[in-house]
Design a protein around this motif. Sequence first.
Motif, PDB file in Angstrom:
ATOM      1  N   TRP A  35      -3.232  -5.554  -3.868  1.00 54.88           N
ATOM      2  CA  TRP A  35      -4.026  -4.520  -3.200  1.00 54.88           C
ATOM      3  C   TRP A  35      -4.106  -4.690  -1.687  1.00 54.88           C
ATOM      4  CZ3 TRP A  35      -5.115  -0.143  -5.514  1.00 54.88           C
ATOM      5  CH2 TRP A  35      -5.068  -0.121  -6.911  1.00 54.88           C
ATOM      6  N   LEU A  36      -3.397  -5.673  -1.152  1.00 57.46           N
ATOM      7  CA  LEU A  36      -3.350  -5.831   0.299  1.00 57.46           C
ATOM      8  C   LEU A  36      -2.423  -4.783   0.905  1.00 57.46           C
ATOM      9  CD1 LEU A  36      -3.162  -9.711   0.683  1.00 57.46           C
ATOM     10  CD2 LEU A  36      -5.091  -8.232   1.268  1.00 57.46           C
ATOM     11  N   ARG A  37      -2.802  -4.262   2.062  1.00 52.30           N
ATOM     12  CA  ARG A  37      -2.005  -3.249   2.750  1.00 52.30           C
ATOM     13  C   ARG A  37      -1.803  -3.685   4.197  1.00 52.30           C
ATOM     14  NH1 ARG A  37      -1.674  -2.293  -1.927  1.00 52.30           N
ATOM     15  NH2 ARG A  37      -2.476  -0.465  -3.041  1.00 52.30           N
ATOM     16  N   PHE A  38      -0.547  -3.977   4.546  1.00 51.97           N
ATOM     17  CA  PHE A  38      -0.226  -4.413   5.898  1.00 51.97           C
ATOM     18  C   PHE A  38       0.305  -3.244   6.719  1.00 51.97           C
ATOM     19  CE2 PHE A  38       0.115  -8.412   3.441  1.00 51.97           C
ATOM     20  CZ  PHE A  38      -0.835  -9.136   4.146  1.00 51.97           C
ATOM     21  N   PRO A  66      -3.080   5.174   0.587  1.00 57.32           N
ATOM     22  CA  PRO A  66      -4.482   5.450   0.950  1.00 57.32           C
ATOM     23  C   PRO A  66      -5.487   4.722   0.067  1.00 57.32           C
ATOM     24  CG  PRO A  66      -3.654   7.227  -0.384  1.00 57.32           C
ATOM     25  CD  PRO A  66      -2.504   6.253  -0.224  1.00 57.32           C
ATOM     26  N   ASP A  67      -5.291   3.448  -0.138  1.00 55.11           N
ATOM     27  CA  ASP A  67      -6.213   2.665  -0.947  1.00 55.11           C
ATOM     28  C   ASP A  67      -6.033   1.198  -0.571  1.00 55.11           C
ATOM     29  OD1 ASP A  67      -3.791   1.907  -2.069  1.00 55.11           O
ATOM     30  OD2 ASP A  67      -4.105   2.958  -3.963  1.00 55.11           O
ATOM     31  N   GLY A  68      -6.665   0.309  -1.305  1.00 52.88           N
ATOM     32  CA  GLY A  68      -6.482  -1.115  -1.073  1.00 52.88           C
ATOM     33  C   GLY A  68      -7.160  -1.646   0.172  1.00 52.88           C
ATOM     34  N   LEU A  69      -6.826  -2.892   0.478  1.00 51.97           N
ATOM     35  CA  LEU A  69      -7.441  -3.617   1.590  1.00 51.97           C
ATOM     36  C   LEU A  69      -6.449  -3.698   2.745  1.00 51.97           C
ATOM     37  CD1 LEU A  69      -8.926  -6.486  -0.591  1.00 51.97           C
ATOM     38  CD2 LEU A  69     -10.211  -4.603   0.445  1.00 51.97           C
ATOM     39  N   SER A  70      -6.623  -2.844   3.711  1.00 52.95           N
ATOM     40  CA  SER A  70      -5.726  -2.860   4.861  1.00 52.95           C
ATOM     41  C   SER A  70      -6.122  -3.975   5.818  1.00 52.95           C
ATOM     42  CB  SER A  70      -5.763  -1.519   5.593  1.00 52.95           C
ATOM     43  OG  SER A  70      -7.008  -1.342   6.238  1.00 52.95           O
ATOM     44  N   ALA A  71      -5.149  -4.447   6.594  1.00 48.08           N
ATOM     45  CA  ALA A  71      -5.429  -5.487   7.589  1.00 48.08           C
ATOM     46  C   ALA A  71      -6.464  -4.994   8.593  1.00 48.08           C
ATOM     47  CB  ALA A  71      -4.139  -5.888   8.294  1.00 48.08           C
ATOM     48  N   THR A  72      -6.434  -3.704   8.878  1.00 50.55           N
ATOM     49  CA  THR A  72      -7.405  -3.135   9.822  1.00 50.55           C
ATOM     50  C   THR A  72      -8.810  -3.184   9.247  1.00 50.55           C
ATOM     51  OG1 THR A  72      -5.730  -1.663  10.747  1.00 50.55           O
ATOM     52  CG2 THR A  72      -8.031  -1.081  11.142  1.00 50.55           C
ATOM     53  N   ALA A  73      -8.970  -2.762   7.993  1.00 49.71           N
ATOM     54  CA  ALA A  73     -10.288  -2.778   7.365  1.00 49.71           C
ATOM     55  C   ALA A  73     -10.803  -4.205   7.190  1.00 49.71           C
ATOM     56  CB  ALA A  73     -10.239  -2.068   6.022  1.00 49.71           C
ATOM     57  N   LEU A  74      -9.884  -5.159   7.002  1.00 50.55           N
ATOM     58  CA  LEU A  74     -10.281  -6.559   6.876  1.00 50.55           C
ATOM     59  C   LEU A  74     -10.573  -7.208   8.221  1.00 50.55           C
ATOM     60  CD1 LEU A  74      -7.749  -7.698   4.123  1.00 50.55           C
ATOM     61  CD2 LEU A  74     -10.220  -7.446   3.869  1.00 50.55           C
ATOM     62  N   GLU A  75     -10.398  -6.438   9.293  1.00 53.71           N
ATOM     63  CA  GLU A  75     -10.690  -6.897  10.660  1.00 53.71           C
ATOM     64  C   GLU A  75      -9.750  -8.008  11.106  1.00 53.71           C
ATOM     65  OE1 GLU A  75     -12.672  -5.206  12.431  1.00 53.71           O
ATOM     66  OE2 GLU A  75     -13.746  -4.072  10.906  1.00 53.71           O
ATOM     67  N   GLU A  98      -3.730 -12.869  13.004  1.00 54.75           N
ATOM     68  CA  GLU A  98      -4.218 -13.039  11.636  1.00 54.75           C
ATOM     69  C   GLU A  98      -3.410 -12.199  10.658  1.00 54.75           C
ATOM     70  OE1 GLU A  98      -8.953 -13.971  12.493  1.00 54.75           O
ATOM     71  OE2 GLU A  98      -8.208 -11.903  12.470  1.00 54.75           O
ATOM     72  N   THR A  99      -3.008 -11.006  11.094  1.00 59.51           N
ATOM     73  CA  THR A  99      -2.183 -10.155  10.237  1.00 59.51           C
ATOM     74  C   THR A  99      -0.844 -10.810   9.963  1.00 59.51           C
ATOM     75  OG1 THR A  99      -3.242  -8.138  11.080  1.00 59.51           O
ATOM     76  CG2 THR A  99      -1.088  -7.885  10.035  1.00 59.51           C
ATOM     77  N   LEU A 100      -0.251 -11.390  10.999  1.00 64.59           N
ATOM     78  CA  LEU A 100       1.024 -12.086  10.835  1.00 64.59           C
ATOM     79  C   LEU A 100       0.883 -13.258   9.877  1.00 64.59           C
ATOM     80  CD1 LEU A 100       3.988 -12.391  11.704  1.00 64.59           C
ATOM     81  CD2 LEU A 100       3.192 -13.807  13.615  1.00 64.59           C
ATOM     82  N   ALA A 101      -0.190 -14.026  10.032  1.00 62.62           N
ATOM     83  CA  ALA A 101      -0.413 -15.172   9.157  1.00 62.62           C
ATOM     84  C   ALA A 101      -0.663 -14.719   7.717  1.00 62.62           C
ATOM     85  CB  ALA A 101      -1.594 -15.990   9.664  1.00 62.62           C
ATOM     86  N   ALA A 102      -1.408 -13.614   7.577  1.00 60.36           N
ATOM     87  CA  ALA A 102      -1.725 -13.117   6.235  1.00 60.36           C
ATOM     88  C   ALA A 102      -0.478 -12.667   5.492  1.00 60.36           C
ATOM     89  CB  ALA A 102      -2.725 -11.963   6.327  1.00 60.36           C
ATOM     90  N   ARG A 103       0.477 -12.099   6.214  1.00 58.90           N
ATOM     91  CA  ARG A 103       1.732 -11.665   5.580  1.00 58.90           C
ATOM     92  C   ARG A 103       2.431 -12.849   4.898  1.00 58.90           C
ATOM     93  NH1 ARG A 103       4.100  -6.751   6.633  1.00 58.90           N
ATOM     94  NH2 ARG A 103       3.278  -5.492   8.360  1.00 58.90           N
ATOM     95  N   VAL A 104       2.270 -14.029   5.485  1.00 59.52           N
ATOM     96  CA  VAL A 104       2.934 -15.225   4.959  1.00 59.52           C
ATOM     97  C   VAL A 104       2.069 -15.930   3.919  1.00 59.52           C
ATOM     98  CG1 VAL A 104       3.889 -17.480   5.554  1.00 59.52           C
ATOM     99  CG2 VAL A 104       4.194 -15.537   7.115  1.00 59.52           C
ATOM    100  N   LEU A 105       0.778 -16.066   4.219  1.00 59.40           N
ATOM    101  CA  LEU A 105      -0.096 -16.893   3.396  1.00 59.40           C
ATOM    102  C   LEU A 105      -0.701 -16.164   2.213  1.00 59.40           C
ATOM    103  CD1 LEU A 105      -1.957 -18.794   6.246  1.00 59.40           C
ATOM    104  CD2 LEU A 105       0.022 -19.565   4.910  1.00 59.40           C
ATOM    105  N   LEU A 106      -0.964 -14.862   2.361  1.00 60.63           N
ATOM    106  CA  LEU A 106      -1.587 -14.121   1.273  1.00 60.63           C
ATOM    107  C   LEU A 106      -0.513 -13.540   0.368  1.00 60.63           C
ATOM    108  CD1 LEU A 106      -4.602 -12.402   3.058  1.00 60.63           C
ATOM    109  CD2 LEU A 106      -4.518 -14.543   1.769  1.00 60.63           C
TER     110      LEU A 106
END
Length: 336
Positions: free
Chosen positions: A187-190, A196-205, A210-218
Motif C-alpha cells: 500500500w505504499l505509493r512513491f 488514488p489510495d494507499g500511503l503516499s510518501a507525501t502523506a507520510l511527510e 527519506e523517500t529515497l531511503a524508503a524506496r530501498v528499506l520499505l
Amino acid sequence: MADQKNRPFPDWLTAGLEAARLAPSGHNTQPWRFTWNSNELTVGWEAERDLTAGDPGGRYLLTSLGAAVESFALAAAERGVEARFHARFDRELRMAGVLEAVQRRGRSACGELAAMIPRRKTTRLPFEPARPGSVHLGGLQRVADCGGLQLRFTADPGHIRSLAETVAAGTERNLSAASVATEFCRWLRFPGDQRPDGLSATALEYNALETLAARVLLRPRALRAGHYTGLNRRMAATQARLALATPIFGLLTAAASDPAALIQAGRIMQRVWLEATRHGLRVHPMTAGIDYPDLTTTTLAIFGADQRELPVLCFRVGYGPSGNWARKRPISFNVE
C-alpha cells in the motif's frame, strides 16, 4: 461514477457518497463498496482492500466502514434526508449493512460537523507543546459519551513515554512480521505512482532523502533482514520520537466487539475526529500499541481503562501544521 445505467440520482445520494469517500481507513485502503437499490444503499467492502494480515479480526475494517457511514449520514442530513443504518453483517458476502433513506423536514443540527468532512486529515508531524484546552477536549468526550463510547486523555509525561514505548514495540513487530510487512509495502505509493489510495510518501511527510531511503528499506525482503540487523528497531524508534512530540494522547474505547458495535464505534470515532477538526485540533492515529494483546493490556492500563474495553483508536492530539492530504478514490457505486 460506476455502473449508473443512465439513471438520475438525488443530490443527497451523491453528496453522501462524496462525503463517505473521504473517511479514514487503515493504510488509506478505502475499502468501502456501495450498491444503490431504490431508496436503500448497501454498504460493503472489496476483498482486495481488506487488510487480512495487519487486521485479521477486522476491527479497523469495520470502524472505517462506520466512519464512511457516518460521513454519508451527515452529508445526507444536510440535504433533508435521514440515512438510517441497519447493521446486517455478513463476512462471506462482505456486507456491513444498509442505509435507508427517510425524508425529513428542515436541515440537520450537525451542519458544523458535516462541513468538517473535507477538512479532516491525518497529521504525521510534531505538534506544538501547548496543550488543547479542557473545553475542547471536553467537547470531544461529550461526542464519545453520546455515542456510548469512552474517551480518555493523558498529558502525563510518564504516560506518554510509556505509550511511545508501546507504539515502538508494536511497530517493530509489524515490520518484522513477514505477512504484515508485505501487506504494508503493497500500500505504499512513491512519486510517479498515481493510484488514488494507499500511503503516499507525501502523506507520510517524507522528504526527498527519506523517500529515497524508503524506496530501498520499505520492501519485504529488506524488512525481513531488518529483523536481524536491528533496522526495524531503529525505524520503530522514529515512531516513538513522534509519539513523544505531542502534548496529549487520547484513547477511544468501546464496551463490545461484535461487528455492529464496531461499525457504530467507527461512526462515533469519525464524529470525534470531526469535532477535533472543528476546534482546530490535529489528530494522528497511532495504533501499533493496540495491535497485540500484551501491548493492548499496557495501553489500557496507562489510561486507567477497564481491561474488558476494546480500544477503537489510540491517537495523538494537539495543535500544529495540518499535514498533507491522502489521495482519495473517485465516487463509485453499483446500481441494482
